[in-house]
Structures are given as C-alpha cells and as structure tokens.
Design a protein around this motif. Structure first.
Motif, PDB file in Angstrom:
ATOM      1  N   SER A  53       6.188  50.685   7.474  1.00 26.37           N
ATOM      2  CA  SER A  53       4.787  51.233   7.292  1.00 26.37           C
ATOM      3  C   SER A  53       3.937  49.944   6.740  1.00 26.37           C
ATOM      4  N   THR A  76       1.755  51.343   1.721  1.00 27.95           N
ATOM      5  CA  THR A  76       2.292  50.011   1.937  1.00 27.95           C
ATOM      6  C   THR A  76       3.098  49.529   0.738  1.00 27.95           C
ATOM      7  N   ARG A  82       1.049  47.908   8.813  1.00 31.83           N
ATOM      8  CA  ARG A  82      -0.336  47.850   8.152  1.00 31.83           C
ATOM      9  C   ARG A  82      -0.789  46.393   8.321  1.00 31.83           C
ATOM     10  N   ILE A  96      -7.125  51.266   6.251  1.00 31.95           N
ATOM     11  CA  ILE A  96      -6.490  50.328   5.969  1.00 31.95           C
ATOM     12  C   ILE A  96      -6.277  50.487   4.228  1.00 31.95           C
ATOM     13  N   TRP A 146      -3.632  53.181   3.531  1.00 29.51           N
ATOM     14  CA  TRP A 146      -2.411  53.144   4.339  1.00 29.51           C
ATOM     15  C   TRP A 146      -1.034  52.897   3.491  1.00 29.51           C
TER      16      TRP A 146
END
Length: 455
Positions: free
Chosen positions: A319, A199, A323, A194, A197
C-alpha cells in the motif's frame, strides 16, 4: 526524624496557564511536553526541564479546526523521536521531536454513527521476530521475498526525483531570523486521496524512486539507516475511544483496522506482550441509571493472530509503495500541465502562440487598415512561399528580408520556436521516462495486491 520530602529536579516558569498530562515526560530524555491555550487554540510546547529552556512551540489543528481542537492525550514513540497527540474532535497527529512539525494525521473511524471521543493512546515497542517463514534466508533480502513486486522493483533503475512542494522555500523562510517567529502547523499540501491513503513511513527507494536530496538518509536495501527507526519497526500505536473500539496502527502510521469490545465498554489501561500479538486491557463499564463507572481488576486478553505473521506488513508495504508511485505520477502530470497550460506564477507554452497571433492581428487592423485580419493565413503563406505581407514584415521587424527563409532569423519566432520545442521535449521525456515506468511499477504492485485479496 524529619519526614522525607521530594526535592524538585527543576523549576519552570510559564507566561500563561499550562496543562500537564500523565504521559508528558519523555521516557528516556529530560524533556516534557506542556499544553497551553491561547486565543481559544491549544498550543504544544517542548521543554528541557534540566535546563529550564523551551525548545519549540506549535499550534495544533488547521484553520477553523484549531479553534475547536483540544489536546486530550500524548504518547511517545519507542525511539522517542515522534510524539502522538490526541485531539478532540477525534484525531491523532504525529509530531517531530526536533521542531514540533506535524508529520502525519491519523483519522479515527468507527462504525458507530455517534460522535465518539478518544480516551486513551499507547505506543508499544515490539521485540519479537515478525514473519517467521519456512522460506530459507538465502531467498530473502531485508525481509523482501524473491520474486515479489518489491524484489523486482529493487532491480529496476530509480525514477528521477521530484521536488516536493514543502521543500520550496518562501521569502519568509529565506530572510526570517532563526527562532524569530512562532512555528505553526500548515495545511497539508497533499490531495485528500493521497493524504488519506494508508501508508507506512515514506520510503522512495522501496518504490524505485530516487530519494530527495534533502530527505532522510535511506540505505539501498530499502530500510532506514537511522538506528532510531529500527526501534519503531513493528511498533503498534493503539488508540481507544469511548464506544469500545481499539484502533491499531502499524509503525504508528498504517491503520490495521479497529476491534470492537462492546458498545458500553471503554479501556482504562492497556498493555501489550512485547513478543506476542496479545493485548491486556482493563475494561470499564458505566453502571446503568447512574454516572458511576466500574472497572474490572482482572485484565481482558485481546489476541490479534495476524500481528504474529508477515501478512499485515506485506500489505502495508504494498500500500505504501502504491501510494508513493501514485503520488509521483500525479506530481509529474502536474508539472507537465504547468509546462503547457501555465500556472498563477507564469504562462504556459500554449499561451505564446495565441498572444503572438493576437498581437499581429491587432497591428494589421490598427496600422494597416485590414478590416478582417487573418494572421494564420499570412504566417502560412510565409512558411510555404517564403514571402511575407507588409504587415507581417513590419511585425517581425528585425528580419533579414533578403534571405530565402527570413523567419528563421526573427527573434520573436526563435523565442516561440525554442519555447515550444523545450515544452514538447519535456512532455515527451516525462511521458516516456517518468509516467510510463511509474505506471508499470504500479501495475506490478497492484497485481500482487490483487493476489492478496484472493487469499
């Protein structure tokens, strides 16, 4: 006539030696960021030079990394609310202007196998209108196209919010005097999948998730109600290294990849056209067999056509939504696991039964002389026939033995029954009302992402 001199605006005194970078002063506020090194660690401090007071001071880096980390550059966001800090080893962290807390860590990747060094950082505001499209405005709401995944998510009921781990207060947070301790950046609570990721800024409502009560105010249209955030919208954070790579981040957070300008080149200065996706770079090259560096007086034009279209932002929003939904699902599963299996703080529902059985067998063996006690057999007999053995009656203790179903009045049984019922109901509700809807929403987003990959 006496020569004119520059009169100082303010005089600041520091307890230790500090460093002042060229971009340390805030463009639109009487604020300056200073860097000091204490105990082998770089520290970041914000000062108001009109009052001569320090607003906050934080350590940079985490754990052993902070000993090696060195601050080499700064950049202010267009709204002046975020500070991009460049570190060596190569890393960029975003810090809040309010308290210096680290909001995000940007990892700088390069195809070059050698260790590189960040040599420049800039944050450009974009004044153009991105995403010019032939779609009539009647079919768009806040840049969301009708029929897209985000348009469908906006019509779905919001998922219940979950408390973030970072919002759980400790005893130190509750009882410490305000400003009595030095603030420091803590280790990220996000798992690596995470934390890395790609974002944009967190937008729970865009992912059809209720915003946390202590979170930032976000309007129902999916955009931020803070005017400052609108200034950062479509902004580009540009980072360059000494191996000729230009790394761009949309809104200062979403990585757009890197551009190779040549292995022997580095960017000394960088500018961006505010209305076109064009960068103007002054490149420098190291002269062979010497330490001299030659910089071209004429700029090099770097055209990034995709920045002039809506595709990068659409991809970034998808995206970011994926997430949010994945992180939401992971936290729900974690709560379900804690409910059943327990945690370091308390036991789970599944632990009550084995402990209860173990205690009954211990009583049967020690007080009633049973060499091979079988608590499950005695409990099954009680449930089927309503009759209990002497050891089970003694264990239950306070039960009404004259009742046809005495176990219903046993406090221990009642506690076990209520605990198990609450746990099983919670597992059922979380599965049906949180995990399943979140996975359905994630499926919509991934379907649209798959469509992008086939363009």
């Amino acid at each position: 006539m006496e020569a004119s001199t520059l009169s100082p605006l303010s005089l600041l005194q520091f307890p230790s030696s500090t460093r002042l970078l060229t971009s340390a002063c805030c463009p639109d506020k009487d604020l300056v960021v200073l860097i000091s090194r204490l105990g082998g660690r770089d520290r970041l401090s914000l000062w108001n030079y009109s009052h001569g007071s320090k607003a906050w001071e934080v350590d940079v880096g985490v754990g052993d990394e902070s000993v090696l980390a060195e601050i080499t550059g700064l950049a202010w966001s267009p709204d002046g609310q975020t500070i991009a800090v460049v570190h060596n080893p190569p890393q960029v962290t975003l810090h809040s202007l309010q308290d210096g807390a680290k909001r995000l860590t940007l990892h700088i990747s390069s195809s070059n196998a050698h260790v590189h060094r960040i040599v420049g950082v800039w944050w450009f505001q974009d004044e153009r209108s991105v995403g010019a499209s032939s779609i009539p405005d009647i079919f768009k709401r806040n840049d969301v196209v009708t029929g897209s995944a985000h348009a469908i998510l906006r019509k779905l009921p919001l998922l219940d919010t979950l408390q973030e781990d970072s919002q759980r207060l400790t005893a130190t947070d509750l009882f410490a005097f305000q400003g009595s301790q030095t603030k420091s950046s803590s280790k990220s609570l996000f798992p690596s999948i995470i934390n890395e990721w790609p974002t944009l800024a967190p937008d729970p409502l865009g992912a059809s998730i209720s915003a946390p009560p202590l979170g930032r105010s976000i309007d129902q249209s999916g955009g931020s109600s803070d005017e400052a955030d609108e200034i950062d919208f479509h902004s580009i954070l540009a980072v360059t290294d000494d191996h000729g790579y230009l790394h761009c981040f949309l809104d200062g957070s979403f990585p757009l990849g890197n551009i190779s300008l040549g292995p022997d080149l580095s960017i000394k200065s960088l500018f961006k056209d505010p209305k076109r996706p064009i960068f103007f770079a002054h490149l420098s090259i190291r002269v062979l067999e010497s330490e001299a560096v030659a910089t071209s007086l004429g700029p090099t034009f770097i055209n990034v056509p995709l920045l002039g279209k809506r595709y990068p932002r659409d991809l970034a929003k998808l995206s970011s939504t994926a997430r949010e939904l994945m992180w939401y699902t992971m936290r729900v599963v974690d709560e379900m696991q804690t409910t059943w299996y327990g945690s370091e703080a308390f036991g789970g529902a599944r632990d009550l039964g084995p402990k209860w059985i173990q205690a009954l067998e211990t009583k049967q063996k020690e007080q009633f002389g049973q060499d091979e006690p079988d608590a499950i057999l005695d409990l099954t007999t009680l449930l089927v026939t309503g009759r209990a053995t002497d050891s089970l009656l003694d264990f239950l203790g306070s039960g009404d033995q004259t009742s046809e179903r005495p176990y219903l009045y046993i406090k221990g049984i009642q506690k076990w029954e209520s605990t198990m019922t609450e746990a099983l109901v919670k597992l059922r509700d979380y599965s049906e009302k949180r995990i399943a809807p979140a996975c359905q929403r994630l499926h919509l987003v991934l379907e649209e992402l798959q469509g992008w990959s086939q363009l």
